[in-house]
Design a protein around this motif. Sequence first.
Motif, mmCIF file in Angstrom:
data_model
loop_
_atom_site.group_PDB
_atom_site.id
_atom_site.type_symbol
_atom_site.label_atom_id
_atom_site.label_comp_id
_atom_site.label_asym_id
_atom_site.label_seq_id
_atom_site.Cartn_x
_atom_site.Cartn_y
_atom_site.Cartn_z
ATOM 1 N N GLU A 4 0.828 -1.217 0.000
ATOM 2 C CA GLU A 4 0.000 0.000 0.000
ATOM 3 C C GLU A 4 0.857 1.259 0.000
ATOM 4 O O GLU A 4 0.526 2.246 -0.659
ATOM 5 C CB GLU A 4 -0.945 -0.009 1.206
ATOM 6 C CG GLU A 4 -2.059 -1.052 1.109
ATOM 7 C CD GLU A 4 -2.761 -1.021 -0.262
ATOM 8 O OE1 GLU A 4 -3.110 0.082 -0.726
ATOM 9 O OE2 GLU A 4 -2.915 -2.105 -0.857
ATOM 10 N N LEU A 5 1.966 1.206 0.741
ATOM 11 C CA LEU A 5 2.878 2.350 0.776
ATOM 12 C C LEU A 5 3.470 2.593 -0.610
ATOM 13 O O LEU A 5 3.570 3.726 -1.084
ATOM 14 C CB LEU A 5 4.002 2.078 1.783
ATOM 15 C CG LEU A 5 5.106 3.140 1.885
ATOM 16 C CD1 LEU A 5 4.505 4.491 2.254
ATOM 17 C CD2 LEU A 5 6.160 2.709 2.906
ATOM 18 N N MET A 6 3.821 1.505 -1.283
ATOM 19 C CA MET A 6 4.389 1.623 -2.627
ATOM 20 C C MET A 6 3.351 2.185 -3.599
ATOM 21 O O MET A 6 3.670 3.009 -4.449
ATOM 22 C CB MET A 6 4.887 0.262 -3.115
ATOM 23 C CG MET A 6 6.076 -0.265 -2.348
ATOM 24 S SD MET A 6 6.906 -1.626 -3.233
ATOM 25 C CE MET A 6 6.689 -2.962 -2.110
ATOM 26 N N ARG A 7 2.112 1.727 -3.455
ATOM 27 C CA ARG A 7 1.048 2.236 -4.334
ATOM 28 C C ARG A 7 0.883 3.735 -4.152
ATOM 29 O O ARG A 7 0.717 4.486 -5.115
ATOM 30 C CB ARG A 7 -0.275 1.529 -4.010
ATOM 31 C CG ARG A 7 -0.371 0.139 -4.587
ATOM 32 C CD ARG A 7 -1.745 -0.468 -4.330
ATOM 33 N NE ARG A 7 -1.905 -1.705 -5.089
ATOM 34 C CZ ARG A 7 -2.417 -2.831 -4.598
ATOM 35 N NH1 ARG A 7 -2.838 -2.871 -3.336
ATOM 36 N NH2 ARG A 7 -2.520 -3.900 -5.345
ATOM 37 N N ALA A 8 0.941 4.181 -2.908
ATOM 38 C CA ALA A 8 0.786 5.606 -2.620
ATOM 39 C C ALA A 8 1.939 6.407 -3.220
ATOM 40 O O ALA A 8 1.732 7.457 -3.841
ATOM 41 C CB ALA A 8 0.716 5.813 -1.110
ATOM 42 N N ARG A 9 3.141 5.894 -3.060
ATOM 43 C CA ARG A 9 4.313 6.601 -3.590
ATOM 44 C C ARG A 9 4.307 6.648 -5.112
ATOM 45 O O ARG A 9 4.709 7.638 -5.715
ATOM 46 C CB ARG A 9 5.600 5.900 -3.123
ATOM 47 C CG ARG A 9 5.966 6.185 -1.677
ATOM 48 C CD ARG A 9 7.120 5.295 -1.264
ATOM 49 N NE ARG A 9 7.654 5.679 0.039
ATOM 50 C CZ ARG A 9 8.391 4.872 0.807
ATOM 51 N NH1 ARG A 9 8.662 3.646 0.393
ATOM 52 N NH2 ARG A 9 8.846 5.290 1.965
ATOM 53 N N ARG A 10 3.854 5.555 -5.721
ATOM 54 C CA ARG A 10 3.873 5.458 -7.170
ATOM 55 C C ARG A 10 2.655 6.100 -7.813
ATOM 56 O O ARG A 10 2.667 6.439 -9.000
ATOM 57 C CB ARG A 10 3.967 3.985 -7.588
ATOM 58 C CG ARG A 10 5.271 3.322 -7.219
ATOM 59 C CD ARG A 10 6.349 3.509 -8.283
ATOM 60 N NE ARG A 10 5.924 2.948 -9.539
ATOM 61 C CZ ARG A 10 5.812 3.624 -10.696
ATOM 62 N NH1 ARG A 10 6.112 4.898 -10.721
ATOM 63 N NH2 ARG A 10 5.425 3.033 -11.785
ATOM 64 N N GLY A 11 1.578 6.211 -7.036
ATOM 65 C CA GLY A 11 0.366 6.766 -7.625
ATOM 66 C C GLY A 11 -0.275 5.812 -8.616
ATOM 67 O O GLY A 11 -0.970 6.228 -9.543
#
Length: 209
Positions: free
Chosen positions: A116-123
């Motif tokens: 989820e953190l990666m999704r947020a960072r990557r958009g």
Amino acid sequence: MSEAAAAIAPGPGERLTMAFFDRSVHEVAPALIGCELRVGEAAGVIVETEAYDAGDPACHAYVGRTARNEVLFGPPGRAYVYLSYGIHSLLNAVAEPDGSAAAVLIRALEPSDGIELMRARRGRAELGELCSGPGKLTEALGIGLELNGADLTEPPFELSAPVGEWTRTEVVSGTRIGITKAVELPWRYCAAGNRHVSRPWPAQGRAAA
DNA sequence: GCCAGGATCGTCT
DNA sequence: GACGATCCTGGCG
């Protein structure tokens, strides 16, 4: 096995040490496939790498020692992070003894934790769009230029040996991508059949042996 | 689905 | 002053 051999090839899940990187970059690059790279809460398994050595025209160290490539000439196990196309940070693991310039470009990861953190960072939401490229994975893991020269065997990095199925992953090699010099050298490595690589394998059909 | 083009800036000539 | 170990978007079929 001896203590030295154990340091070069740690058991499943064990942390990699400087000894792991203190050998030919052409041994380190395939050996990194299947290892897990973690930065804080975000982590992924390395599924694609490329080797660059000092005698290689495509290597930043080829032109000699400069302010930018300084880290490449330093001790093994460090992170060489630089800016590509003015936009993307690319992560390399420095290999070979102090004074010898060589590094492994980390090209792709298969996300394993902190999704989820990666999704947020990557958009982006798609799992396959989080770490399937050298510029993507640094964004997903939060790796920036400030980590250039940092020790990969110490926090915030955590690099550990393959576990489970990853210990049996087949590594295939091919020609490198995105470069204009020495394009013929077969120094790209990836986990056979993996869906998270940056680009489909050129000879996907005959990769498995 | 595929391809062409633009973004953006540190580094070296 | 040009270039690059890339990624994303938009246009077209």
